[in-house]
Design a protein around this motif. Structure first.
Motif, PDB file in Angstrom:
ATOM      1  N   HIS A 237      28.896  50.792  46.210  1.00 55.67           N
ATOM      2  CA  HIS A 237      28.507  49.494  45.661  1.00 55.67           C
ATOM      3  C   HIS A 237      27.175  49.057  46.253  1.00 55.67           C
ATOM      4  O   HIS A 237      26.951  49.187  47.457  1.00 55.67           O
ATOM      5  N   SER A 238      26.288  48.492  45.440  1.00 63.57           N
ATOM      6  CA  SER A 238      25.092  47.862  45.984  1.00 63.57           C
ATOM      7  C   SER A 238      25.482  46.521  46.600  1.00 63.57           C
ATOM      8  O   SER A 238      26.502  45.929  46.221  1.00 63.57           O
ATOM      9  N   PRO A 239      24.705  46.011  47.549  1.00 62.60           N
ATOM     10  CA  PRO A 239      25.060  44.746  48.204  1.00 62.60           C
ATOM     11  C   PRO A 239      25.228  43.582  47.243  1.00 62.60           C
ATOM     12  O   PRO A 239      26.114  42.738  47.428  1.00 62.60           O
ATOM     13  N   GLU A 240      24.396  43.537  46.189  1.00 61.51           N
ATOM     14  CA  GLU A 240      24.469  42.377  45.295  1.00 61.51           C
ATOM     15  C   GLU A 240      25.684  42.386  44.380  1.00 61.51           C
ATOM     16  O   GLU A 240      25.980  41.381  43.724  1.00 61.51           O
ATOM     17  N   ASN A 241      26.412  43.506  44.314  1.00 66.85           N
ATOM     18  CA  ASN A 241      27.632  43.512  43.505  1.00 66.85           C
ATOM     19  C   ASN A 241      28.663  42.519  44.031  1.00 66.85           C
ATOM     20  O   ASN A 241      29.523  42.070  43.276  1.00 66.85           O
ATOM     21  N   ASP A 242      28.606  42.201  45.326  1.00 67.07           N
ATOM     22  CA  ASP A 242      29.566  41.284  45.947  1.00 67.07           C
ATOM     23  C   ASP A 242      30.980  41.664  45.514  1.00 67.07           C
ATOM     24  O   ASP A 242      31.752  40.863  45.018  1.00 67.07           O
ATOM     25  N   HIS A 243      31.317  42.955  45.696  1.00 68.53           N
ATOM     26  CA  HIS A 243      32.516  43.514  45.086  1.00 68.53           C
ATOM     27  C   HIS A 243      33.824  42.961  45.635  1.00 68.53           C
ATOM     28  O   HIS A 243      34.876  43.144  45.038  1.00 68.53           O
ATOM     29  N   THR A 244      33.782  42.268  46.758  1.00 65.76           N
ATOM     30  CA  THR A 244      35.014  41.669  47.280  1.00 65.76           C
ATOM     31  C   THR A 244      35.291  40.300  46.672  1.00 65.76           C
ATOM     32  O   THR A 244      36.374  39.747  46.838  1.00 65.76           O
ATOM     33  N   GLY A 245      34.295  39.742  45.975  1.00 71.58           N
ATOM     34  CA  GLY A 245      34.478  38.420  45.400  1.00 71.58           C
ATOM     35  C   GLY A 245      34.312  37.290  46.394  1.00 71.58           C
ATOM     36  O   GLY A 245      34.466  36.123  46.048  1.00 71.58           O
ATOM     37  N   HIS A 253      37.631  46.743  42.278  1.00 71.02           N
ATOM     38  CA  HIS A 253      38.608  47.565  42.995  1.00 71.02           C
ATOM     39  C   HIS A 253      38.444  49.004  42.518  1.00 71.02           C
ATOM     40  O   HIS A 253      38.084  49.257  41.366  1.00 71.02           O
ATOM     41  N   TRP A 254      38.766  49.949  43.403  1.00 70.69           N
ATOM     42  CA  TRP A 254      38.575  51.355  43.067  1.00 70.69           C
ATOM     43  C   TRP A 254      39.724  51.892  42.221  1.00 70.69           C
ATOM     44  O   TRP A 254      40.886  51.721  42.557  1.00 70.69           O
ATOM     45  N   PHE A 255      39.367  52.551  41.134  1.00 67.60           N
ATOM     46  CA  PHE A 255      40.297  53.407  40.412  1.00 67.60           C
ATOM     47  C   PHE A 255      40.008  54.831  40.877  1.00 67.60           C
ATOM     48  O   PHE A 255      38.867  55.291  40.809  1.00 67.60           O
ATOM     49  N   LEU A 274      37.608  40.188  33.417  1.00 68.13           N
ATOM     50  CA  LEU A 274      36.315  39.573  33.678  1.00 68.13           C
ATOM     51  C   LEU A 274      35.873  38.946  32.357  1.00 68.13           C
ATOM     52  O   LEU A 274      35.749  39.640  31.345  1.00 68.13           O
ATOM     53  N   VAL A 275      35.638  37.652  32.367  1.00 71.19           N
ATOM     54  CA  VAL A 275      35.312  36.931  31.136  1.00 71.19           C
ATOM     55  C   VAL A 275      33.848  36.517  31.163  1.00 71.19           C
ATOM     56  O   VAL A 275      33.405  35.808  32.076  1.00 71.19           O
TER      57      VAL A 275
END
Length: 309
Positions: A237-245, A253-255, A274-275
């Motif tokens: 993930h790139s830092p700006e994805n903010d993948h943890t919310g 989340h990883w599949f 995601l809307v």
């Protein structure tokens, strides 16, 4: 240490990036439309290590719509831009061709080689089966950090998807529609059949139990058929994805599976939809490190940390 690359364009069909002077084609980005049932969309296949070993699969007999590395959308406001059968809660997977859409290539804004790497920027449109434009995507695929010393190179994939409907666009997955542990959607990699039962690593975990979990990166190592040795792919993930919310963004989340086949996706809608409101844009950026050999956690972390965004 760092190699240079060459780029070849077969107009209307694909772009290929190769290591200069080696004869090794690192990737082929195919943008021609293919079978409607498979939800036509651009994809990368073959994807290769620096030694020329293929680390993607194409149209496997279990899922013909799995094609290397590609951006997908398994559930999109009732449509299927993934391909094949559609999951319906309580009924399972059904053949519903009227729900199978597509992602269409519209043009390239940049196709270039510079600074030892290559850059492809593309405009696409996302469509339901009926053909309207539901979304526009600005995509950027970069090849960089081609490094013979470590036996690795990197691909960075950026996608900005804008809702062009007059109503919200709902991105989901089979899990958001009732099937546990099947949150696949977004950027999706299908590994070679030989990579079944490969090793799955994350910074603080290991194995298939990482399904549905969060982590900065996830790595998959598999052993080749036909030639000796292994390869490792690291998805970051790139830092700006903010993948943890944690910063307010929709969490990722990883599949991941290593049986019955090898697959990885940093799903943007694993547990929850995601809307996107009308006119709203979802932006995601990922890195894929492609390496010869079976890398351990320390080696992965060191290489990932050494590459800037």
């Amino acid at each position: 240490m760092t190699g240079t690359v060459e780029l070849t364009h077969v107009h209307g069909d694909h772009l290929a990036v190769s290591v200069a002077g080696s004869g090794v084609e690192l990737l082929r980005y195919v943008y021609r439309a293919e079978a409607p049932w498979e939800a036509p969309k651009p994809y990368i296949h073959p994807l290769r290590t620096l030694s020329g070993r293929v680390v993607t699969d194409y149209r496997p007999n279990d899922h013909r719509w799995h094609k290397g590395l590609q951006m997908t959308a398994s559930h999109l406001s009732g449509q299927n831009l993934w391909g094949g059968n559609t999951y319906v809660h309580g009924e399972g997977y059904l053949a519903l061709p009227e729900r199978v859409g597509s992602m269409a290539h519209r043009g390239f804004d940049e196709v270039s080689v510079h600074d030892g790497g290559a850059c492809i920027t593309e405009r696409l449109t996302w469509h339901p089966h009926s053909g309207e434009v539901w979304a526009e995507e600005a995509r950027r695929v970069e090849v960089h950090d081609v490094d013979a010393a470590t036996g690795s190179w990197a691909l960075t994939w950026s996608s900005a998807v804008t809702n062009r409907r007059e109503e919200p666009l709902r991105l989901g997955s089979p899990t958001t529609h009732g099937r546990p542990g099947a949150g696949y959607t977004g950027l999706f990699w299908r590994g070679p059949r030989a990579f079944r039962d490969g090793r799955i690593l994350a910074p603080d975990g290991e194995g298939p139990e990482l399904m549905g979990k969060q982590a900065d990166w996830l790595a998959y190592s598999g052993e080749h058929d036909g030639v000796d040795g292994h390869a490792t792919l690291v998805f970051v993930h790139s830092p700006e994805n903010d993948h943890t919310g944690a910063g307010g963004a929709h969490p990722a989340h990883w599949f991941v599976r290593n049986t019955p086949f090898a697959a990885v996706a940093p799903s943007f809608a694993f547990h929850d939809e995601l809307v996107l409101a009308p006119g709203e844009t979802m932006t995601r950026r990922y890195r894929v490190l492609v390496a010869d050999g079976a890398w351990d956690r320390d080696r992965i972390a060191s290489r990932v940390g050494a590459m800037s965004w």
